[in-house]
Design a protein around this motif. Structure first.
Motif, mmCIF file in Angstrom:
data_model
loop_
_atom_site.group_PDB
_atom_site.id
_atom_site.type_symbol
_atom_site.label_atom_id
_atom_site.label_comp_id
_atom_site.label_asym_id
_atom_site.label_seq_id
_atom_site.Cartn_x
_atom_site.Cartn_y
_atom_site.Cartn_z
ATOM 1 N N LYS A 33 -5.729 6.170 10.399
ATOM 2 C CA LYS A 33 -4.552 5.522 9.830
ATOM 3 C C LYS A 33 -4.920 5.095 8.415
ATOM 4 O O LYS A 33 -5.964 4.471 8.198
ATOM 5 N N ILE A 34 -4.066 5.459 7.447
ATOM 6 C CA ILE A 34 -4.309 5.072 6.059
ATOM 7 C C ILE A 34 -4.176 3.560 5.958
ATOM 8 O O ILE A 34 -3.205 2.967 6.439
ATOM 9 N N GLY A 35 -5.153 2.922 5.318
ATOM 10 C CA GLY A 35 -5.135 1.479 5.189
ATOM 11 C C GLY A 35 -5.700 1.042 3.849
ATOM 12 O O GLY A 35 -5.980 1.854 2.987
ATOM 13 N N VAL A 36 -5.872 -0.230 3.712
ATOM 14 C CA VAL A 36 -6.406 -0.828 2.493
ATOM 15 C C VAL A 36 -7.817 -1.286 2.773
ATOM 16 O O VAL A 36 -8.077 -1.925 3.789
ATOM 17 N N TRP A 37 -8.728 -0.943 1.894
ATOM 18 C CA TRP A 37 -10.111 -1.401 2.016
ATOM 19 C C TRP A 37 -10.211 -2.764 1.342
ATOM 20 O O TRP A 37 -9.921 -2.925 0.166
ATOM 21 N N ASN A 38 -10.574 -3.779 2.101
ATOM 22 C CA ASN A 38 -10.737 -5.122 1.564
ATOM 23 C C ASN A 38 -12.191 -5.343 1.227
ATOM 24 O O ASN A 38 -13.053 -5.233 2.068
ATOM 25 N N ASP A 80 1.214 7.321 2.568
ATOM 26 C CA ASP A 80 1.376 5.884 2.308
ATOM 27 C C ASP A 80 0.553 5.078 3.302
ATOM 28 O O ASP A 80 0.161 5.586 4.355
ATOM 29 N N TYR A 81 0.334 3.806 2.975
ATOM 30 C CA TYR A 81 -0.363 2.911 3.886
ATOM 31 C C TYR A 81 0.365 2.890 5.226
ATOM 32 O O TYR A 81 1.588 2.837 5.275
ATOM 33 N N GLY A 82 -0.392 2.983 6.292
ATOM 34 C CA GLY A 82 0.173 2.986 7.630
ATOM 35 C C GLY A 82 0.407 4.374 8.195
ATOM 36 O O GLY A 82 0.652 4.521 9.388
ATOM 37 N N ASP A 83 0.337 5.419 7.343
ATOM 38 C CA ASP A 83 0.507 6.791 7.838
ATOM 39 C C ASP A 83 -0.695 7.220 8.669
ATOM 40 O O ASP A 83 -1.839 6.823 8.383
ATOM 41 N N ASP A 84 -0.435 8.010 9.679
ATOM 42 C CA ASP A 84 -1.505 8.610 10.482
ATOM 43 C C ASP A 84 -1.818 9.995 9.933
ATOM 44 O O ASP A 84 -0.904 10.746 9.598
#
Length: 54
Positions: A48-53, A27-31
């Motif tokens: 860290k899993i994130g969102v690409w803007n 999930d987003y925020g996971d390392d």
């Protein structure tokens, strides 16, 4: 230099389908740790899993 992803959190990755399937377990925020070949070296990269803007 080209990086080749060979594992995610110790789980072997052989192709892009396996990579996408493995990343869907997080999930987003996971390392996570990506293991990559770079040149003639193997590196462990912490991310860290994130969102690409766009």
């Amino acid at each position: 230099m080209i990086n080749t992803i060979i594992a995610v959190n110790g789980n072997d990755i052989k192709n892009s389908d396996e990579l996408y399937a493995e990343l869907n377990n997080y999930d987003y925020g996971d390392d996570i740790t990506l293991t990559v070949y770079r040149g003639n070296k193997t590196l462990n990269l912490k991310l860290k899993i994130g969102v690409w803007n766009y």
